[in-house]
Design an enzyme around this catalytic site. Structure first.
Site, PDB file in Angstrom:
ATOM      1  N   HIS A  39      -3.012   0.756  -7.811  1.00 39.32           N
ATOM      2  CA  HIS A  39      -2.552   1.985  -8.484  1.00 39.32           C
ATOM      3  C   HIS A  39      -3.055   1.973  -9.924  1.00 39.32           C
ATOM      4  CE1 HIS A  39       0.576  -0.243 -10.601  1.00 39.32           C
ATOM      5  NE2 HIS A  39       1.168  -0.613  -9.467  1.00 39.32           N
TER       6      HIS A  39
ATOM      7  N   HIS B  85      -2.892  -1.227 -12.205  1.00 41.67           N
ATOM      8  CA  HIS B  85      -3.948  -2.240 -12.036  1.00 41.67           C
ATOM      9  C   HIS B  85      -5.230  -1.761 -12.705  1.00 41.67           C
ATOM     10  CE1 HIS B  85      -1.342  -2.549  -8.353  1.00 41.67           C
ATOM     11  NE2 HIS B  85      -1.145  -3.702  -8.951  1.00 41.67           N
TER      12      HIS B  85
ATOM     13  N   CYS C 281      12.701 -14.643  -6.066  1.00 38.87           N
ATOM     14  CA  CYS C 281      12.339 -13.231  -5.847  1.00 38.87           C
ATOM     15  C   CYS C 281      10.961 -13.193  -5.210  1.00 38.87           C
ATOM     16  CB  CYS C 281      12.336 -12.443  -7.163  1.00 38.87           C
ATOM     17  SG  CYS C 281      11.618 -10.799  -6.950  1.00 38.87           S
TER      18      CYS C 281
ATOM     19  N   CYS D 207       8.386 -11.033  -7.199  1.00 41.27           N
ATOM     20  CA  CYS D 207       7.754 -11.732  -8.335  1.00 41.27           C
ATOM     21  C   CYS D 207       7.096 -13.028  -7.873  1.00 41.27           C
ATOM     22  CB  CYS D 207       8.780 -12.115  -9.394  1.00 41.27           C
ATOM     23  SG  CYS D 207       9.608 -10.754 -10.192  1.00 41.27           S
TER      24      CYS D 207
ATOM     25  N   CYS E 135      16.940  -8.976  -8.786  1.00 46.36           N
ATOM     26  CA  CYS E 135      15.857  -9.257  -9.738  1.00 46.36           C
ATOM     27  C   CYS E 135      15.706  -8.061 -10.677  1.00 46.36           C
ATOM     28  CB  CYS E 135      14.556  -9.487  -8.976  1.00 46.36           C
ATOM     29  SG  CYS E 135      13.094  -9.334 -10.016  1.00 46.36           S
TER      30      CYS E 135
ATOM     31  N   HIS F  39      12.072  -6.258  -9.901  1.00 41.83           N
ATOM     32  CA  HIS F  39      11.877  -5.547  -8.629  1.00 41.83           C
ATOM     33  C   HIS F  39      13.102  -4.793  -8.143  1.00 41.83           C
ATOM     34  CE1 HIS F  39       8.259  -8.000  -8.646  1.00 41.83           C
ATOM     35  NE2 HIS F  39       7.760  -7.042  -7.903  1.00 41.83           N
TER      36      HIS F  39
ATOM     37  N   LYS G 187       8.819   0.866 -14.800  1.00 40.52           N
ATOM     38  CA  LYS G 187       7.482   0.346 -14.507  1.00 40.52           C
ATOM     39  C   LYS G 187       6.971   0.922 -13.186  1.00 40.52           C
ATOM     40  CE  LYS G 187       4.997  -3.982 -13.655  1.00 40.52           C
ATOM     41  NZ  LYS G 187       4.892  -4.240 -12.244  1.00 40.52           N
TER      42      LYS G 187
ATOM     43  N   LYS H  12       4.030  -0.943  -6.948  1.00 39.01           N
ATOM     44  CA  LYS H  12       3.744  -0.810  -5.518  1.00 39.01           C
ATOM     45  C   LYS H  12       5.032  -0.898  -4.729  1.00 39.01           C
ATOM     46  CE  LYS H  12       0.862  -4.286  -6.018  1.00 39.01           C
ATOM     47  NZ  LYS H  12      -0.197  -5.306  -6.048  1.00 39.01           N
TER      48      LYS H  12
HETATM   49  O1  ME8 Z   1       1.397 -10.135 -10.714  1.00 34.93           O
HETATM   50  N1  ME8 Z   1       1.593  -0.873 -15.958  1.00 34.93           N
HETATM   51  O2  ME8 Z   1      -0.142  -9.242  -9.252  1.00 34.93           O
HETATM   52  P1  ME8 Z   1       0.240  -7.693  -9.250  1.00 34.93           P
HETATM   53  C1  ME8 Z   1       0.611  -1.609 -16.455  1.00 34.93           C
HETATM   54  N2  ME8 Z   1      -0.809 -11.602  -8.382  1.00 34.93           N
HETATM   55  N3  ME8 Z   1      -0.016  -2.596 -15.775  1.00 34.93           N
HETATM   56  C2  ME8 Z   1       0.386  -2.811 -14.525  1.00 34.93           C
HETATM   57  C3  ME8 Z   1       1.425  -2.056 -13.932  1.00 34.93           C
HETATM   58  C4  ME8 Z   1       2.030  -1.047 -14.710  1.00 34.93           C
HETATM   59  N4  ME8 Z   1       2.993  -0.272 -14.234  1.00 34.93           N
HETATM   60  N5  ME8 Z   1       1.592  -2.495 -12.669  1.00 34.93           N
HETATM   61  C5  ME8 Z   1       0.689  -3.493 -12.484  1.00 34.93           C
HETATM   62  C6  ME8 Z   1       0.495 -10.253  -9.898  1.00 34.93           C
HETATM   63  N6  ME8 Z   1      -0.042  -3.679 -13.601  1.00 34.93           N
HETATM   64  C7  ME8 Z   1      -0.104 -11.613  -9.601  1.00 34.93           C
HETATM   65  C8  ME8 Z   1      -0.989 -12.014 -10.761  1.00 34.93           C
HETATM   66  S1  ME8 Z   1      -2.662 -13.722 -11.978  1.00 34.93           S
HETATM   67  C9  ME8 Z   1      -2.991 -15.331 -11.826  1.00 34.93           C
HETATM   68  C10 ME8 Z   1      -1.609 -13.380 -10.625  1.00 34.93           C
HETATM   69  C11 ME8 Z   1      -1.127  -4.654 -13.779  1.00 34.93           C
HETATM   70  O3  ME8 Z   1      -0.527  -7.083  -8.137  1.00 34.93           O
HETATM   71  C12 ME8 Z   1      -0.818  -5.627 -14.902  1.00 34.93           C
HETATM   72  O4  ME8 Z   1      -1.992  -6.260 -15.300  1.00 34.93           O
HETATM   73  O5  ME8 Z   1       1.711  -7.527  -9.253  1.00 34.93           O
HETATM   74  C13 ME8 Z   1       0.087  -6.598 -14.205  1.00 34.93           C
HETATM   75  O6  ME8 Z   1       0.262  -7.829 -14.880  1.00 34.93           O
HETATM   76  C14 ME8 Z   1      -0.662  -6.778 -12.903  1.00 34.93           C
HETATM   77  O7  ME8 Z   1      -1.185  -5.468 -12.615  1.00 34.93           O
HETATM   78  C15 ME8 Z   1       0.253  -7.271 -11.801  1.00 34.93           C
HETATM   79  O8  ME8 Z   1      -0.404  -7.142 -10.591  1.00 34.93           O
END
Ligand code: ME8
Length: 525
Positions: free
Chosen positions: A23, A26, A132, A135, A153, A156, A309, A312
């Site tokens: 989304h 990301h 969680c 997370c 949590c 979430h 926030k 997904k």
């Molecule tokens: O946390 N606003 O993956 P994830 C801004 N796999 N940025 C956002 C966002 C939002 N509402 N939602 C997601 C993970 N992001 C782990 C990470 S790294 C070793 C492992 C962005 O799919 C932002 O960069 O939940 C956030 O930290 C990341 O997507 C989380 O993606």
């Protein structure tokens, strides 16, 4: 992959969970990393930009099960059909894409884990705590809220689960003092300041050792000396930044040389909810292995929907395509970095994006380009007149480049873009003031008319280079319409340090009318 000797500027994004399609949250991080990458490339630096996907753990396993697929087939399909095409669509110039199910990753993770075990940082113990799955994290009481007798949590807003297992532990508690010393001596390594302060107070309250394996499911990397357990997904995922560039490989091998060339990472971009993993666990893992810690972890804010926030799991994610179909890819890349200070939360609004598209992109920037092309065609048969100068514009440009460079290198994307757009406004002011359409009415004014047209074209040359990292495709179209490909060379080769040198477009360059850079929006969103 060619391996040169020079240290690369190494930029990473988080590796995203493939429990569903990407989304705009990301995309926000990945576009920011792309702009930083492209900017540093235009500073003449060698840059290595990594993104990828986090494919193990319960969260992915359950989403695959819920969709009736095995986890490997599920992640393969999402990566190929959604994640990689999404980054292509958004014109992301990453050098590598790491998937945690790849052999190059799993083997290096196992080797790393074994080396920590051999040096006494890993031991067996019992774990009992609340977890969680959203997370993928064991939670502390401060991270939870009690609702109807259940622990929820805070991120979430879903109930956590009780986990009681015999696991392998990493001696995280041994790193409180080294981490506090790191942030005291090198505050720039954790940004912005508010994020660093949060990490420091978290560290000051002490750390417990970290359970780094799980035994109740098998979707993960087997612990090399105990294959009944899989590596905790975050321990596996954080290592991607190093496994992707050859962690632990023989120094003479391709991977080993790549590691020397890239490590330590210069910038890890992350959302603020995963800061602790990156500013506490990750540097501790590296310290335990005797490796350098990253030069900077930057925690940006969240894109919010209805004050929360966008996510997904809450199904509030907006697909990038919903926006790019209407506004185009470059306006998308521009908007979020322009509208929201990096490090602060911001709400997405169609109205605000529509307003900025119209006033800043279509009117200030796009119109300037089309007016110049139309006037050079009308008054000079499309041929650029001889080189001219305007001391005011030249000075403004030099100041703009200095401001934009300082801001973008500090990851103040908004500050950098604003500085460049101020220059754009100044050039519009110059054209309005000089009134070339009036000058054209009197042949005696021809020298002045030519001067104004040359200076405007030259200012657009500079704008194309300065905005190229943010809006690559649009700036390439503009570059082409200025005849600059033929006369100066590819836009990507233009150095930021040279942009302010006035007089680069040569007399005789052919100025052509391009497609409208930012077309009028069909229907108001
Ligand atoms: O946390 N606003 O993956 P994830 C801004 N796999 N940025 C956002 C966002 C939002 N509402 N939602 C997601 C993970 N992001 C782990 C990470 S790294 C070793 C492992 C962005 O799919 C932002 O960069 O939940 C956030 O930290 C990341 O997507 C989380 O993606």
């Amino acid at each position: 992959m060619t391996v040169s000797e020079k240290k690369s500027f190494y930029v990473t994004t988080p590796i995203y969970y493939v429990n569903s399609a990407p989304h705009i949250g990301h995309a926000y991080t990945t576009v920011a990393g792309d702009v930083l990458t492209r900017w540093h490339r235009q500073k003449g630096e060698s840059v290595w930009y990594l993104t990828g996907t986090d494919e193990h753990g319960q969260k992915i396993m359950r989403s695959a099960q819920e969709n009736g697929e095995n986890p490997q087939a599920w992640v393969d399909r999402l990566v190929d059909n959604d994640w990689k095409p999404n980054w292509r669509d958004l014109n992301i110039a990453n050098d590598d894409f790491i998937r945690t199910t790849e052999k190059r990753h799993t083997e290096r993770v196992q080797r790393f884990l074994q080396s920590l075990k051999d040096s006494g940082y890993i031991y067996a113990g019992d774990y009992e705590g609340l977890y969680c799955v959203g997370c993928e994290e064991f939670k502390l009481p401060g991270d939870l809220t009690e609702r109807s007798g259940k622990q929820i949590c805070n991120i979430h807003e879903k109930p956590v689960e009780m986990v009681k297992e015999n696991n392998w532990f990493f001696k995280l508690s041994a790193f409180v003092d080294p981490l506090l010393k790191l942030y005291a001596e090198h505050p720039e390594t954790c940004q912005p300041e508010s994020a660093r302060n949060e990490v420091i107070s978290f560290l000051q309250s002490g750390l417990t050792d970290l359970s780094i394996s799980r035994s109740t499911f098998d979707w993960g990397i087997p612990v090399p000396w105990d294959t009944n357990q899989v590596v905790y997904v975050w321990f596996d995922a954080l290592l991607n930044y190093a496994t992707a560039v050859g962690l632990g490989d023989d120094p003479q091998s391709e991977g080993g040389k790549k590691f020397v060339q890239t490590w330590p990472a210069d910038v890890h971009l992350v959302g603020k909810e995963i800061l602790r993993f990156h500013a506490v666990i990750w540097p501790a893992m590296l310290m335990a292995a005797g490796l350098d810690t990253p030069k900077k972890v930057f925690a940006h804010g969240w894109l919010l929907v209805g004050g929360e926030k966008m996510s997904k799991s809450k199904l509030t994610g907006i697909a990038p395509r919903d926006i790019t179909d209407h506004f185009g890819v470059d306006a998308f890349r521009y908007y979020f970095l322009r509208a929201i200070p990096f490090g602060t939360d911001g709400s997405f609004s169609w109205e605000d994006m529509h307003a900025r598209y119209t006033s800043e992109l279509a009117n200030d920037f796009g119109n300037l380009a089309s007016r110049l092309a139309a006037m050079v065609n009308k008054y000079c048969d499309g041929v650029l007149p001889s080189v001219s100068h305007d001391a005011g514009l030249e000075r403004f440009l030099a100041e703009t480049v200095a401001k934009a460079d300082a801001a973008i290198c500090e990851l103040d994307f908004q500050g950098g873009i604003l500085a460049i757009m101020e220059f754009c406004k100044r050039v519009n002011g110059y054209v309005t003031e000089k009134e070339p359409w009036i000058l054209a009415k009197n042949p005696a004014n021809e020298p002045l008319l030519r001067e104004v047209l040359y200076n405007t074209a030259e200012a657009l040359r500079a704008l194309a280079v300065l905005l190229h990292s943010v809006m690559p495709a649009t700036c390439e179209i503009l570059w082409d319409s200025l005849g600059a490909n033929q006369s100066i060379g590819p836009i990507a080769d233009q150095l930021i340090s040279e942009v302010a040198k006035w007089g680069q477009l040569p007399q005789g360059a052919l100025i052509t009318k391009s497609a409208i850079l930012f077309p009028r929006l069909e229907v108001s969103a």
